[in-house]
Design a protein around this motif. Structure first.
Motif, PDB file in Angstrom:
ATOM      1  N   VAL A  12      -1.860  -4.204  -4.846  1.00  0.00           N
ATOM      2  CA  VAL A  12      -0.628  -4.750  -5.406  1.00  0.00           C
ATOM      3  C   VAL A  12       0.305  -5.120  -4.257  1.00  0.00           C
ATOM      4  N   GLN A  13       1.138  -6.096  -4.492  1.00  0.00           N
ATOM      5  CA  GLN A  13       2.112  -6.478  -3.483  1.00  0.00           C
ATOM      6  C   GLN A  13       3.293  -5.521  -3.488  1.00  0.00           C
ATOM      7  N   ALA A  14       3.945  -5.439  -2.364  1.00  0.00           N
ATOM      8  CA  ALA A  14       5.140  -4.613  -2.270  1.00  0.00           C
ATOM      9  C   ALA A  14       6.135  -5.035  -3.350  1.00  0.00           C
ATOM     10  N   GLY A  16       5.671  -4.265  -6.445  1.00  0.00           N
ATOM     11  CA  GLY A  16       4.935  -4.277  -7.703  1.00  0.00           C
ATOM     12  C   GLY A  16       4.780  -2.904  -8.311  1.00  0.00           C
ATOM     13  N   PRO A  88       4.473  -0.448   1.074  1.00  0.00           N
ATOM     14  CA  PRO A  88       3.220  -0.321   1.845  1.00  0.00           C
ATOM     15  C   PRO A  88       2.894   1.130   2.215  1.00  0.00           C
ATOM     16  N   THR A  91       0.490   3.296   0.167  1.00  0.00           N
ATOM     17  CA  THR A  91      -0.945   3.091   0.240  1.00  0.00           C
ATOM     18  C   THR A  91      -1.649   4.400   0.536  1.00  0.00           C
ATOM     19  N   VAL A 124      -0.999  -1.177  -1.140  1.00  0.00           N
ATOM     20  CA  VAL A 124       0.201  -1.985  -1.318  1.00  0.00           C
ATOM     21  C   VAL A 124       0.335  -2.894  -0.101  1.00  0.00           C
ATOM     22  N   SER A 125       0.302  -4.170  -0.339  1.00  0.00           N
ATOM     23  CA  SER A 125       0.400  -5.122   0.756  1.00  0.00           C
ATOM     24  C   SER A 125       1.847  -5.554   0.963  1.00  0.00           C
ATOM     25  N   SER A 126       2.152  -5.849   2.212  1.00  0.00           N
ATOM     26  CA  SER A 126       3.532  -6.237   2.534  1.00  0.00           C
ATOM     27  C   SER A 126       3.728  -7.738   2.416  1.00  0.00           C
TER      28      SER A 126
END
Length: 126
Positions: A12-14, A16, A88, A91, A124-126
């Protein structure tokens, strides 16, 4: 013997949200205290949040309390972790754990939990 199975992890994106689920076996789920822990790569397992058999909650920090919500459905033998505003640094592999001791309060001590799931990865991606 209690078996726990987590699900709901993913990428998921940051900012989210994700909802983790933990399905538990056993006839006496309503008497278990349940916890969520997480472990990031290269770090020790850490406590996230727990819910007692009576529904009382214990959060690791105010930051998590504002973003994460634990709940349980005793009729379905399920415990959930709703995670919002993910960062992030969230994670990790998230683990569900059961304390079947009959203790009347939720604990953050991992050594007091008797059963553990295999974990579900949250990225979690930034």
């Amino acid at each position: 013997q209690v078996q726990l199975a987590e699900s709901g992890g993913g990428l998921v994106q940051a900012g989210g949200s994700l909802r983790l689920s933990c399905a538990a076996s056993g006839r006496f789920f309503g008497s278990f205290n349940m916890g969520w822990f997480r472990q990031a790569i290269g770090k020790e397992r850490e406590f996230v949040v727990a819910i007692s058999r009576s529904g009382g909650t214990l959060y690791d920090s105010d930051s998590m309390k504002g973003r994460f919500t634990i709940s349980r459905d005793n009729a379905k033998n399920m415990v959930y972790l709703q995670m919002n505003s993910l960062k992030p640094e969230d994670t990790a592999v998230y683990f569900c754990a059961a304390d079947v001791s009959g203790r009347y309060y939720a604990t953050a001590r991992s050594d007091l939990y008797d059963y553990w799931g295999q974990g579900t990865q949250v990225t979690v991606s930034s």
